[in-house]
Design a protein around this motif. Structure first.
Motif: not given
Length: 177
Positions: A31, A102, A105
């Motif tokens: 990240a 993350r 995403w």
């Protein structure tokens, strides 16, 4: 401070219980790969970031929002506006940036939050122009900039970290909701 609702997200002021979930994002090398020098941050550094972001709201009238999933209330990251003081060659200007955990995403959350924040900047805050900065390999951020209608403006080198960055920009006349 302003709150912004999108179909799936709430962009809101920071709360005390945001520190731990944000610290988890900041501790993830994936990240943080494209943030500044790519270093992870510990709990103390994350608390300092939150304090600085709240000061930005007081001093500038804008700053970084906490990004929360509407359905669950879960903090997924941040999006917002800042003056890029670490890039003096770009001043005076306002920068939009985003950072998500993350696991969030690839679901369109960053684009959705950034679009709402850009609309806030250009329509509600009355800014005439907003930039975004990314390293050349950060294709996810570069794709978001493209979705926002931003155009590549220049390449430069980050003076503190020594890596190349690409500057993209959009002005009020180019912005489309």
């Amino acid at each position: 401070m302003t709150e912004i609702h999108t179909p799936r997200l709430l962009l809101r002021p920071w709360q005390e219980d945001d520190l731990m979930p944000l610290a988890e994002i900041h501790a993830d090398p994936g990240a943080m790969r494209w943030v500044e020098d790519g270093s992870v941050r510990d709990l103390e550094q994350t608390a300092a970031d939150l304090e600085r972001w709240e000061e930005d709201w007081d001093e500038e009238g804008f700053g970084l929002f906490a990004v929360e999933l509407l359905g669950s209330g879960e903090l997924i990251g941040c999006v917002g506006l800042s003056v890029p003081a670490d890039l003096p060659q770009l001043l005076p200007t306002v920068q939009i940036s985003w950072r998500l955990g993350r696991q969030f995403w690839g679901q369109g959350y960053a684009s959705e939050a950034a679009q709402a924040c850009l609309e806030y900047a250009l329509q509600d805050r009355g800014l005439d122009r907003v930039i975004a900065v990314a390293q050349p390999g950060d294709t996810a951020s570069l794709n978001i900039m493209d979705k926002l209608g931003m155009s590549h403006e220049q390449d430069t080198v980050h003076p503190a970290h020594g890596h190349a960055v690409q500057v993209h920009a959009i002005d009020l006349t180019e912005f489309q909701v």
